[in-house]
Design a protein around this motif. Structure first.
Motif, PDB file in Angstrom:
ATOM      1  N   GLY A  67      16.340   7.967 -36.783  1.00 27.86           N
ATOM      2  CA  GLY A  67      16.467   7.228 -38.050  1.00 27.86           C
ATOM      3  C   GLY A  67      17.849   7.311 -38.663  1.00 27.86           C
ATOM      4  N   LEU A  68      18.636   8.304 -38.233  1.00 32.96           N
ATOM      5  CA  LEU A  68      19.993   8.409 -38.770  1.00 32.96           C
ATOM      6  C   LEU A  68      20.896   7.463 -37.993  1.00 32.96           C
ATOM      7  N   PHE A  69      21.769   6.771 -38.712  1.00 36.86           N
ATOM      8  CA  PHE A  69      22.559   5.716 -38.075  1.00 36.86           C
ATOM      9  C   PHE A  69      23.700   6.278 -37.219  1.00 36.86           C
ATOM     10  N   VAL A  70      24.098   7.499 -37.471  1.00 36.04           N
ATOM     11  CA  VAL A  70      25.203   8.189 -36.775  1.00 36.04           C
ATOM     12  C   VAL A  70      26.383   7.240 -36.495  1.00 36.04           C
ATOM     13  N   GLY A  72      29.827   5.664 -36.031  1.00 33.40           N
ATOM     14  CA  GLY A  72      31.068   6.292 -35.610  1.00 33.40           C
ATOM     15  C   GLY A  72      30.830   7.513 -34.719  1.00 33.40           C
ATOM     16  N   HIS A  73      29.560   7.838 -34.507  1.00 35.88           N
ATOM     17  CA  HIS A  73      29.202   9.014 -33.706  1.00 35.88           C
ATOM     18  C   HIS A  73      28.102   8.645 -32.714  1.00 35.88           C
ATOM     19  N   ASN A  74      28.227   7.472 -32.134  1.00 35.18           N
ATOM     20  CA  ASN A  74      27.246   7.027 -31.145  1.00 35.18           C
ATOM     21  C   ASN A  74      27.035   8.081 -30.060  1.00 35.18           C
ATOM     22  N   TRP A  75      28.105   8.806 -29.733  1.00 31.83           N
ATOM     23  CA  TRP A  75      28.037   9.851 -28.699  1.00 31.83           C
ATOM     24  C   TRP A  75      27.074  10.977 -29.087  1.00 31.83           C
ATOM     25  N   ALA A  76      26.717  11.066 -30.400  1.00 31.13           N
ATOM     26  CA  ALA A  76      25.823  12.135 -30.865  1.00 31.13           C
ATOM     27  C   ALA A  76      24.402  11.633 -31.077  1.00 31.13           C
ATOM     28  N   ASP A  77      24.095  10.412 -30.638  1.00 36.28           N
ATOM     29  CA  ASP A  77      22.779   9.821 -30.907  1.00 36.28           C
ATOM     30  C   ASP A  77      21.671  10.475 -30.095  1.00 36.28           C
ATOM     31  N   GLY A  78      21.976  10.888 -28.868  1.00 35.25           N
ATOM     32  CA  GLY A  78      21.025  11.733 -28.146  1.00 35.25           C
ATOM     33  C   GLY A  78      20.263  11.208 -26.945  1.00 35.25           C
ATOM     34  N   PRO A  79      19.984   9.890 -26.819  1.00 32.43           N
ATOM     35  CA  PRO A  79      19.179   9.491 -25.654  1.00 32.43           C
ATOM     36  C   PRO A  79      19.918   9.735 -24.337  1.00 32.43           C
ATOM     37  N   ALA A  80      19.294  10.546 -23.478  1.00 34.75           N
ATOM     38  CA  ALA A  80      19.927  10.921 -22.211  1.00 34.75           C
ATOM     39  C   ALA A  80      20.188   9.685 -21.376  1.00 34.75           C
ATOM     40  N   HIS A 399      17.521   2.269 -32.404  1.00 28.53           N
ATOM     41  CA  HIS A 399      18.468   3.320 -32.801  1.00 28.53           C
ATOM     42  C   HIS A 399      19.619   2.710 -33.621  1.00 28.53           C
ATOM     43  N   GLY A 400      20.253   3.542 -34.452  1.00 25.78           N
ATOM     44  CA  GLY A 400      21.508   3.141 -35.099  1.00 25.78           C
ATOM     45  C   GLY A 400      21.379   2.208 -36.290  1.00 25.78           C
ATOM     46  N   HIS A 401      20.166   1.798 -36.626  1.00 22.74           N
ATOM     47  CA  HIS A 401      19.990   0.817 -37.704  1.00 22.74           C
ATOM     48  C   HIS A 401      18.623   0.992 -38.339  1.00 22.74           C
ATOM     49  N   SER A 402      18.474   0.433 -39.547  1.00 22.95           N
ATOM     50  CA  SER A 402      17.134   0.021 -39.934  1.00 22.95           C
ATOM     51  C   SER A 402      17.176  -1.500 -39.925  1.00 22.95           C
ATOM     52  N   PHE A 403      16.014  -2.111 -39.877  1.00 19.34           N
ATOM     53  CA  PHE A 403      15.949  -3.562 -39.777  1.00 19.34           C
ATOM     54  C   PHE A 403      14.969  -4.094 -40.813  1.00 19.34           C
ATOM     55  N   ALA A 404      15.164  -5.347 -41.159  1.00 23.05           N
ATOM     56  CA  ALA A 404      14.217  -6.016 -42.047  1.00 23.05           C
ATOM     57  C   ALA A 404      13.087  -6.561 -41.187  1.00 23.05           C
ATOM     58  N   VAL A 405      11.846  -6.269 -41.585  1.00 24.05           N
ATOM     59  CA  VAL A 405      10.696  -6.800 -40.856  1.00 24.05           C
ATOM     60  C   VAL A 405      10.328  -8.126 -41.526  1.00 24.05           C
ATOM     61  N   LEU A 449      16.570   0.289 -27.876  1.00 28.89           N
ATOM     62  CA  LEU A 449      15.391  -0.304 -28.536  1.00 28.89           C
ATOM     63  C   LEU A 449      14.247  -0.078 -27.566  1.00 28.89           C
ATOM     64  N   HIS A 450      13.224   0.671 -28.018  1.00 30.46           N
ATOM     65  CA  HIS A 450      12.174   1.035 -27.051  1.00 30.46           C
ATOM     66  C   HIS A 450      10.845   1.276 -27.722  1.00 30.46           C
ATOM     67  N   CYS A 451       9.825   1.258 -26.898  1.00 31.32           N
ATOM     68  CA  CYS A 451       8.492   1.630 -27.374  1.00 31.32           C
ATOM     69  C   CYS A 451       8.494   3.135 -27.625  1.00 31.32           C
TER      70      CYS A 451
END
Ligand code: C2O
Length: 496
Positions: A67-70, A72-80, A399-405, A449-451
């Protein structure tokens, strides 16, 4: 709990949260992991130390701050293999990111294979600087964090396909259908006070119908975004989602069942499973006897409004964005894998971010082929996701955003005027559902973007939005330690 500068040791430990012992993968030695907290404006520096040794489960690791946009720190987002190589045992990695403009309820979890199903999940709360929540919503106590999630008695690697959860845990306590009468989680309240409950669904699969007998609550936050107060008596919460619920402890002093009825696993409340206890001060230390009631006013996502009115970006009609993407999800019985527009996401051997930083700037040349979508920085993006009825409903997380539904499951109309914003949306399980989201591509880097059914992600239910590939390197300066991850990983895993 740990602050914005902290250490998370990842280690194996045998635990019995529902009375059954199993070896788990834990952050900070507990399930759930310790609460990470800070406030808006903080710079987080979390050192993740990999002490894993039990080879019945993955021993590498990688952590996502959900949920955190991180920015400028995409490298710290975490998905292997999307933004980094995994951290191998005996090594550590310092995740660093800023939270300049977010406040609310988040969580963290392993983002390597199905490792979070083995236990690596915990809550993450960002308090707002001036504590406006308390003034806005006038609560007396905002300390309650309530994680609810599914639990499995066997290591995830040994489970084939989409396994059946054995129990539902509230803050790490619960019971299974035929299991022992192990202790349940108790939330203690004082009559007359109002509590902000930060409810987090940390499941690998289950969504829940959450309710508290005899009480209603007011929704004030969805996935780190404030909402206009909405009174409901039941909330369906999907894997990865969060809600803040204001509970008014205004009933007779006593004990009340807290319920989370799952859609997968064993439903119902036999053996007091799928439940926890709300206990008023002065009540006896006994199980509640409150009856289950049908909800009369359940939450509908399309009734949620952002607290500050904000129209969806782009033009107010379907397809009125700069970049319109339709994602057709399917399950391919021939391969037993999921597809998005006919491609199964297979983790690449080189992380997508590293491919981009190494000079691959055309989405067609980025691996995994067919799963990467090129997004121009600054574009308004609309994503339509027709329901996949098979094994649904599917909760999709960006990841990286929130979105409008702008169109929710269960609704045939579009709301461009004041749609709720969030970061996980169920795409529904009615064939007529066509959930539609909008966001501004303001965050350079590859974003998953994933299930959020982790078993489905593992079966390839994902795509990557490569946002601003040409700007990614400048926007995300990587630390030396990030550069070291892949050489260390490759030499520890020669087969890779
Ligand atoms: Cu909470 Cu990509 O995940």
């Amino acid at each position: 709990s740990i602050g914005p500068r902290g250490t998370l040791n990842i280690a194996n430990k045998v635990i019995q949260p529902d009375g059954f012992s199993r070896s788990a993968v834990l952050a900070g030695g507990s399930y759930p992991g310790p609460l990470i907290k800070g406030k808006t404006g903080d710079r987080f520096q979390i050192n993740v130390v990999n002490e894993l040794a039990d080879t019945s489960m993955p021993v590498d690791t990688s952590i996502h701050w959900h949920g955190l946009f991180v920015k400028g720190h995409n490298w710290a987002d975490g998905p292997a293999m999307v933004t980094q190589c995994p951290i191998v045992p005996g090594h550590s990695f310092l995740y660093g990111f800023e939270v300049p403009d977010q406040a609310g309820t988040f969580w963290y979890h392993s983002h390597l294979g199905t490792q979070y199903c083995d236990g690596l999940r915990g809550p993450f709360v960002v308090y707002s600087k001036n504590d406006p929540h308390k003034r806005l919503y006038d609560v007396d106590d905002e300390s309650t964090v309530l994680t609810v999630g599914d639990w499995y008695h066997a290591p995830s690697l040994s489970l084939a396909g989409v396994p059946h959860p054995d129990s539902t845990l509230f803050n790490g306590l619960g019971r299974s259908l035929n299991g022992p009468a192990s202790p349940l989680y108790v939330m203690n309240v004082v009559k007359g006070k109002r509590y902000r409950i930060r409810l987090i669904n940390t499941s690998c699969d289950s969504n829940y119908q959450f309710s508290i007998d005899g009480h209603t609550f007011t929704v004030i936050e969805a996935d780190g975004e404030n909402t206009q107060p909405l009174q409901v008596d039941q909330v369906q919460i999907f894997a990865g989602q969060r809600y803040s619920l204001v509970l008014n402890a205004n009933q007779a002093v006593g004990n009340y069942w807290i319920r989370a009825n799952p859609n997968s696993g064993d439903p119902g409340f036999a053996n007091q499973m799928n439940s926890a206890i709300l206990r008023y001060r002065g009540a006896r230390n006994v199980d509640p006897r409150t009856p289950e009631k049908n909800a009369t006013n359940p939450l509908r996502e399309y009734n949620l409004r952002p607290r500050i009115k904000e129209p969806a970006p782009g033009k107010p009609f379907p397809g009125g964005a700069d970049h319109n993407i339709n994602l057709n999800f399917a399950f391919d019985p021939a391969t037993a894998l999921f597809t998005a527009n006919d491609y199964t996401f297979v983790p690449p051997t080189v992380p997508v971010l590293l491919q981009i930083l190494s000079g691959t700037h055309d989405a067609h040349d980025l691996a995994p082929a067919g799963s990467i979508y090129d997004i121009k920085l600054g574009d308004v993006v609309e994503v339509t996701m027709p329901a996949l009825v098979f094994a649904g409903p599917h909760p999709m997380h960006l990841h990286g955003h929130s979105f409008a539904v702008v169109r929710s499951a269960g609704s045939s109309t579009y709301n461009y005027e004041n749609p709720v914003r969030r970061d996980v949306v169920s795409i529904g399980d009615d064939p007529t559902d066509n959930v539609t989201i909008r966001f501004v591509a303001d965050n350079a880097g590859p974003w998953f973007l994933h299930c959020h059914i982790d078993w489905h992600l593992d079966l390839g239910f994902a795509v990557v939005f490569a946002e601003g590939v040409n700007q990614t390197a400048v926007a995300n300066p990587v630390p030396e330690a990030w550069n070291d991850l892949c050489p260390i990983y490759n030499s520890s895993n020669p087969s890779k």
